[in-house]
Design a protein around this motif. Structure first.
Motif, PDB file in Angstrom:
ATOM      1  N   LEU A 100      78.371 -76.164  29.255  1.00  0.00           N
ATOM      2  CA  LEU A 100      78.458 -75.008  30.137  1.00  0.00           C
ATOM      3  C   LEU A 100      79.320 -75.352  31.352  1.00  0.00           C
ATOM      4  CD1 LEU A 100      75.979 -74.341  28.319  1.00  0.00           C
ATOM      5  CD2 LEU A 100      74.935 -73.255  30.320  1.00  0.00           C
ATOM      6  N   VAL A 101      79.707 -74.336  32.109  1.00  0.00           N
ATOM      7  CA  VAL A 101      80.395 -74.542  33.385  1.00  0.00           C
ATOM      8  C   VAL A 101      79.367 -74.292  34.480  1.00  0.00           C
ATOM      9  CG1 VAL A 101      82.331 -73.920  34.862  1.00  0.00           C
ATOM     10  CG2 VAL A 101      82.559 -73.751  32.372  1.00  0.00           C
ATOM     11  N   PHE A 102      79.051 -75.330  35.229  1.00  0.00           N
ATOM     12  CA  PHE A 102      77.970 -75.315  36.213  1.00  0.00           C
ATOM     13  C   PHE A 102      78.520 -75.053  37.610  1.00  0.00           C
ATOM     14  CE2 PHE A 102      75.735 -77.672  39.515  1.00  0.00           C
ATOM     15  CZ  PHE A 102      74.413 -77.277  39.342  1.00  0.00           C
ATOM     16  N   ALA A 103      77.798 -74.259  38.398  1.00  0.00           N
ATOM     17  CA  ALA A 103      78.132 -74.054  39.810  1.00  0.00           C
ATOM     18  C   ALA A 103      76.839 -73.855  40.585  1.00  0.00           C
ATOM     19  CB  ALA A 103      79.046 -72.847  39.999  1.00  0.00           C
ATOM     20  N   ALA A 104      76.855 -74.240  41.861  1.00  0.00           N
ATOM     21  CA  ALA A 104      75.671 -74.101  42.709  1.00  0.00           C
ATOM     22  C   ALA A 104      76.054 -73.458  44.030  1.00  0.00           C
ATOM     23  CB  ALA A 104      75.029 -75.463  42.964  1.00  0.00           C
ATOM     24  N   MET A 105      75.224 -72.529  44.467  1.00  0.00           N
ATOM     25  CA  MET A 105      75.401 -71.890  45.761  1.00  0.00           C
ATOM     26  C   MET A 105      74.262 -72.325  46.680  1.00  0.00           C
ATOM     27  SD  MET A 105      74.123 -68.026  44.776  1.00  0.00           S
ATOM     28  CE  MET A 105      73.883 -67.507  46.457  1.00  0.00           C
ATOM     29  N   PRO A 106      74.398 -72.142  47.993  1.00  0.00           N
ATOM     30  CA  PRO A 106      73.325 -72.539  48.909  1.00  0.00           C
ATOM     31  C   PRO A 106      72.009 -71.857  48.568  1.00  0.00           C
ATOM     32  CG  PRO A 106      75.338 -72.057  50.122  1.00  0.00           C
ATOM     33  CD  PRO A 106      75.586 -71.638  48.713  1.00  0.00           C
ATOM     34  N   HIS A 107      70.947 -72.641  48.508  1.00  0.00           N
ATOM     35  CA  HIS A 107      69.651 -72.108  48.103  1.00  0.00           C
ATOM     36  C   HIS A 107      69.117 -71.078  49.083  1.00  0.00           C
ATOM     37  CE1 HIS A 107      65.101 -72.458  47.971  1.00  0.00           C
ATOM     38  NE2 HIS A 107      65.406 -71.971  46.790  1.00  0.00           N
ATOM     39  N   GLU A 108      69.403 -71.276  50.374  1.00  0.00           N
ATOM     40  CA  GLU A 108      68.836 -70.379  51.381  1.00  0.00           C
ATOM     41  C   GLU A 108      69.602 -69.066  51.506  1.00  0.00           C
ATOM     42  OE1 GLU A 108      71.598 -73.280  53.522  1.00  0.00           O
ATOM     43  OE2 GLU A 108      70.175 -73.284  51.857  1.00  0.00           O
ATOM     44  N   THR A 109      70.641 -68.863  50.689  1.00  0.00           N
ATOM     45  CA  THR A 109      71.392 -67.610  50.745  1.00  0.00           C
ATOM     46  C   THR A 109      70.488 -66.442  50.348  1.00  0.00           C
ATOM     47  OG1 THR A 109      73.396 -68.790  50.092  1.00  0.00           O
ATOM     48  CG2 THR A 109      73.435 -66.399  49.923  1.00  0.00           C
ATOM     49  N   PRO A 110      70.327 -65.434  51.210  1.00  0.00           N
ATOM     50  CA  PRO A 110      69.482 -64.291  50.847  1.00  0.00           C
ATOM     51  C   PRO A 110      70.132 -63.480  49.733  1.00  0.00           C
ATOM     52  CG  PRO A 110      70.648 -63.856  52.896  1.00  0.00           C
ATOM     53  CD  PRO A 110      70.922 -65.289  52.551  1.00  0.00           C
ATOM     54  N   PRO A 111      69.347 -62.690  48.999  1.00  0.00           N
ATOM     55  CA  PRO A 111      69.913 -61.905  47.889  1.00  0.00           C
ATOM     56  C   PRO A 111      71.132 -61.087  48.285  1.00  0.00           C
ATOM     57  CG  PRO A 111      67.524 -61.807  47.832  1.00  0.00           C
ATOM     58  CD  PRO A 111      67.882 -62.532  49.099  1.00  0.00           C
ATOM     59  N   GLU A 112      71.121 -60.519  49.498  1.00  0.00           N
ATOM     60  CA  GLU A 112      72.256 -59.691  49.909  1.00  0.00           C
ATOM     61  C   GLU A 112      73.499 -60.525  50.223  1.00  0.00           C
ATOM     62  OE1 GLU A 112      69.584 -60.339  53.562  1.00  0.00           O
ATOM     63  OE2 GLU A 112      69.359 -59.923  51.416  1.00  0.00           O
ATOM     64  N   GLY A 113      73.335 -61.855  50.364  1.00  0.00           N
ATOM     65  CA  GLY A 113      74.476 -62.718  50.651  1.00  0.00           C
ATOM     66  C   GLY A 113      75.058 -63.401  49.432  1.00  0.00           C
ATOM     67  N   ARG A 114      74.466 -63.159  48.263  1.00  0.00           N
ATOM     68  CA  ARG A 114      74.920 -63.839  47.047  1.00  0.00           C
ATOM     69  C   ARG A 114      76.205 -63.241  46.479  1.00  0.00           C
ATOM     70  NH1 ARG A 114      69.081 -64.079  43.852  1.00  0.00           N
ATOM     71  NH2 ARG A 114      68.082 -65.643  45.210  1.00  0.00           N
ATOM     72  N   GLY A 115      76.566 -62.058  46.949  1.00  0.00           N
ATOM     73  CA  GLY A 115      77.661 -61.320  46.332  1.00  0.00           C
ATOM     74  C   GLY A 115      78.964 -62.086  46.262  1.00  0.00           C
ATOM     75  N   LYS A 116      79.333 -62.812  47.341  1.00  0.00           N
ATOM     76  CA  LYS A 116      80.634 -63.488  47.350  1.00  0.00           C
ATOM     77  C   LYS A 116      80.699 -64.599  46.311  1.00  0.00           C
ATOM     78  CE  LYS A 116      79.237 -66.374  51.320  1.00  0.00           C
ATOM     79  NZ  LYS A 116      79.548 -66.716  52.733  1.00  0.00           N
ATOM     80  N   TYR A 117      79.558 -65.233  46.021  1.00  0.00           N
ATOM     81  CA  TYR A 117      79.536 -66.283  45.001  1.00  0.00           C
ATOM     82  C   TYR A 117      79.539 -65.676  43.598  1.00  0.00           C
ATOM     83  CZ  TYR A 117      78.137 -69.091  49.035  1.00  0.00           C
ATOM     84  OH  TYR A 117      78.083 -69.698  50.265  1.00  0.00           O
ATOM     85  N   LEU A 118      78.732 -64.638  43.411  1.00  0.00           N
ATOM     86  CA  LEU A 118      78.679 -63.972  42.112  1.00  0.00           C
ATOM     87  C   LEU A 118      80.019 -63.334  41.764  1.00  0.00           C
ATOM     88  CD1 LEU A 118      75.188 -62.288  42.549  1.00  0.00           C
ATOM     89  CD2 LEU A 118      75.722 -64.072  40.884  1.00  0.00           C
ATOM     90  N   GLU A 119      80.651 -62.717  42.757  1.00  0.00           N
ATOM     91  CA  GLU A 119      81.922 -62.032  42.501  1.00  0.00           C
ATOM     92  C   GLU A 119      83.015 -63.019  42.115  1.00  0.00           C
ATOM     93  OE1 GLU A 119      85.181 -59.135  44.741  1.00  0.00           O
ATOM     94  OE2 GLU A 119      83.341 -59.741  45.774  1.00  0.00           O
ATOM     95  N   LEU A 120      83.089 -64.156  42.815  1.00  0.00           N
ATOM     96  CA  LEU A 120      84.145 -65.121  42.527  1.00  0.00           C
ATOM     97  C   LEU A 120      83.941 -65.784  41.171  1.00  0.00           C
ATOM     98  CD1 LEU A 120      86.645 -66.748  43.411  1.00  0.00           C
ATOM     99  CD2 LEU A 120      85.073 -68.402  44.452  1.00  0.00           C
ATOM    100  N   PHE A 121      82.734 -66.272  40.904  1.00  0.00           N
ATOM    101  CA  PHE A 121      82.483 -67.071  39.702  1.00  0.00           C
ATOM    102  C   PHE A 121      82.256 -66.213  38.461  1.00  0.00           C
ATOM    103  CE2 PHE A 121      79.468 -70.233  37.503  1.00  0.00           C
ATOM    104  CZ  PHE A 121      80.522 -70.943  36.937  1.00  0.00           C
ATOM    105  N   GLN A 122      81.716 -65.005  38.639  1.00  0.00           N
ATOM    106  CA  GLN A 122      81.403 -64.121  37.513  1.00  0.00           C
ATOM    107  C   GLN A 122      80.561 -64.860  36.461  1.00  0.00           C
ATOM    108  OE1 GLN A 122      82.242 -60.727  36.998  1.00  0.00           O
ATOM    109  NE2 GLN A 122      82.832 -60.782  39.150  1.00  0.00           N
ATOM    110  N   PRO A 123      79.355 -65.336  36.843  1.00  0.00           N
ATOM    111  CA  PRO A 123      78.553 -66.138  35.910  1.00  0.00           C
ATOM    112  C   PRO A 123      77.920 -65.292  34.809  1.00  0.00           C
ATOM    113  CG  PRO A 123      77.295 -65.705  37.889  1.00  0.00           C
ATOM    114  CD  PRO A 123      78.682 -65.156  38.141  1.00  0.00           C
ATOM    115  N   ASP A 124      77.697 -65.943  33.671  1.00  0.00           N
ATOM    116  CA  ASP A 124      76.948 -65.310  32.584  1.00  0.00           C
ATOM    117  C   ASP A 124      75.447 -65.410  32.832  1.00  0.00           C
ATOM    118  OD1 ASP A 124      79.255 -64.863  30.589  1.00  0.00           O
ATOM    119  OD2 ASP A 124      79.424 -67.001  31.063  1.00  0.00           O
ATOM    120  N   LEU A 125      75.038 -66.492  33.531  1.00  0.00           N
ATOM    121  CA  LEU A 125      73.627 -66.760  33.789  1.00  0.00           C
ATOM    122  C   LEU A 125      73.435 -67.109  35.252  1.00  0.00           C
ATOM    123  CD1 LEU A 125      72.935 -69.144  30.754  1.00  0.00           C
ATOM    124  CD2 LEU A 125      72.251 -66.733  30.917  1.00  0.00           C
ATOM    125  N   PHE A 126      72.279 -66.716  35.793  1.00  0.00           N
ATOM    126  CA  PHE A 126      71.925 -67.087  37.164  1.00  0.00           C
ATOM    127  C   PHE A 126      70.523 -67.682  37.154  1.00  0.00           C
ATOM    128  CE2 PHE A 126      69.868 -66.232  41.244  1.00  0.00           C
ATOM    129  CZ  PHE A 126      70.778 -66.826  42.111  1.00  0.00           C
TER     130      PHE A 126
END
Length: 468
Positions: A72-98
């Protein structure tokens, strides 16, 4: 990479391998958890993108190793990021799984760039100067970094290490892989509470601390670092672009017999590009000295110390595959011959050691002078009441740019005394025209000063009375 964990587990089965504030696993337990995750993730097609939001520690590492082993292609975002702040990571990486605290869930994928077939991990940049980008590396590059550092790690670090740098950060991630996969226990911290962190160093008799210069600087100012308080410490590593001589001097006074190491690297490379080893009794010769290239890394010809610095370009088995700069755009960062431009200006001395002179993009042009912010920041941090400092250029119709300094300070700071301190150590044209204490002091999720927010603050307060 799991094979290295298996080897460590075979010889140190019941020994503690990794811990954070909530969780601690032995080498055997970590191997079992990793194997469980590998079995689960192997059901997904190779190239599946997995984004996690977990605290740095055993579970983070087990999922990371399992994902890479499963293709798989693995990526990690800051754990303390609130749900409303996850967008920039989700948008860039476009993951299949979270994968977060709520468990593993499929994601809806939009248009996205094809990634290289050998891509194993995406490392988000810190975003200290804007939105994060994604640096892609392969399993071969991760493995090459382990080999490059094997002799150094086994020779200098015979015991447990403590690392307060977040595991989703490039250096934090590299430290965990480098040390633990060589059989050395790693203890992590996901929140900055000095008394708690120092207690963990003592509890686990850590022989080494690997942290940012800011971490060491702050704890020195708090009077928390000394050989008497932390008798197990024999080594300290500063992950850095440039360190001031006064910081190393302070560490040397606190730990006369310790080894001090400076490691210079980038998100665009796995691990360090250069390393400087400062033996007991010695200090740092000059600000910006970061040592010779590590084995396997080549540095393109640099000007001598008396010449104008040139851009540092590196080549080796650990430089990245390229960058995901937007969801639909992947681009290589090296040239046709494999040279990676770092964006740092540097010189090289007669001994082949690199001296950093600043970021090519960060220089301030004020009144006809070309000014490197790091020198000013070092002078500001050397003032007793200043805990941290960021210097930026703010547009000015007369000077081109004014020098503005944002500070993290203790309550009893005096701006007049600070300006007198600056006049003692800086020429007039380098003294900031604007100095303000910022509360809270803006930082990225990785704990680094957030340059973009500091700059936005000063650009938004032009002409206003500064806070004291």
């Amino acid at each position: 990479m799991i094979q290295r964990l298996e080897k460590a587990a075979a010889s140190r089965s019941d020994d503690l391998a990794i811990s954070n504030e909530q969780e601690a696993l032995s080498f055997f337990q970590l191997l079992r958890l990793t194997e469980d995750w590998r079995e689960r993730l192997s059901s997904y097609p190779k190239g599946t993108r997995l984004l996690i939001s977990l605290p740095g520690g055993p579970s983070f590492l087990a999922v990371q190793l399992a994902a890479i082993e499963a293709g798989l292609v693995f990526a990690a975002m800051p754990h303390e990021t609130p749900p409303e702040g996850r967008g920039k990571y989700l948008e860039l990486f476009q993951p299949d799984l979270f994968l977060g605290d709520e468990g593993l869930s499929p994601q809806t994928v939009g248009k996205r760039a094809d990634l290289p077939a050998e891509a194993a991990m995406l490392q988000f940049t810190s975003g200290s100067t804007g939105l994060p980008k994604g640096i892609l590396v392969s399993k071969a590059q991760l493995t090459a970094n382990l080999e490059i550092n094997r002799e150094h790690i086994q020779g200098i670090h015979p015991g447990p290490v403590f690392c307060p740098i977040p595991q989703f950060h490039a250096m934090g991630n590299a430290v965990v892989l480098e040390y633990l996969l060589h059989g050395i226990p790693v203890h992590l911290s996901n929140r900055f509470v000095p008394a708690f962190e120092l207690g963990r160093i003592t509890e686990f008799a850590c022989r080494s601390v690997l942290a940012s210069p800011n971490w060491f600087q702050l704890l020195l100012k708090l009077g928390a670092l000394s050989a008497e308080k932390l008798p197990s410490l024999s080594s300290m590593t500063l992950g850095t672009a440039s360190v001031d001589t006064t910081l190393v001097q302070g560490l040397r006074q606190a730990f006369p017999q310790a080894h001090i190491h400076l490691r210079y690297g980038l998100s665009e490379s796995v691990g360090a590009l250069t390393r400087l080893d400062i033996p007991p009794g010695k200090g740092l010769e000059s600000r910006g000295l970061v040592g010779p290239p590590v084995p396997g890394i080549r540095i393109q010809n640099l000007p001598g110390l008396e010449e104008e610095p040139g851009e540092l370009r590196a080549k080796g088995p650990c430089t990245c595959l390229g960058q995901l700069s937007s969801p639909e755009r992947f681009e290589r960062l090296d040239d046709a011959e494999g040279w990676l431009s770092t964006g740092d200006l540097a010189s090289m001395d007669a001994e082949g050691r690199v001296h950093l002179r600043g970021r090519s993009s960060s220089f301030i042009k004020s009144g006809g002078h070309r000014i490197e912010p790091g020198e000013i920041e070092a002078v500001l941090r050397s003032f007793p009441a200043v805990l941290d400092a960021v210097v930026v250029g703010v547009q000015d119709p007369l000077l081109g740019q004014k020098i503005a300094a944002g500070l993290e300070v203790q309550e009893d700071w005096d701006q007049g005394a600070l300006r007198r301190h600056c006049r003692t150590f800086l020429p007039p044209y380098k003294i900031p025209q604007r100095i303000q204490a910022l509360s809270p002091f803006p930082r990225t999720a990785a704990g680094k000063p957030d340059l973009s927010k500091v700059r936005q603050h000063f650009e938004g307060t032009q002409g206003q009375t500064p806070r004291r």
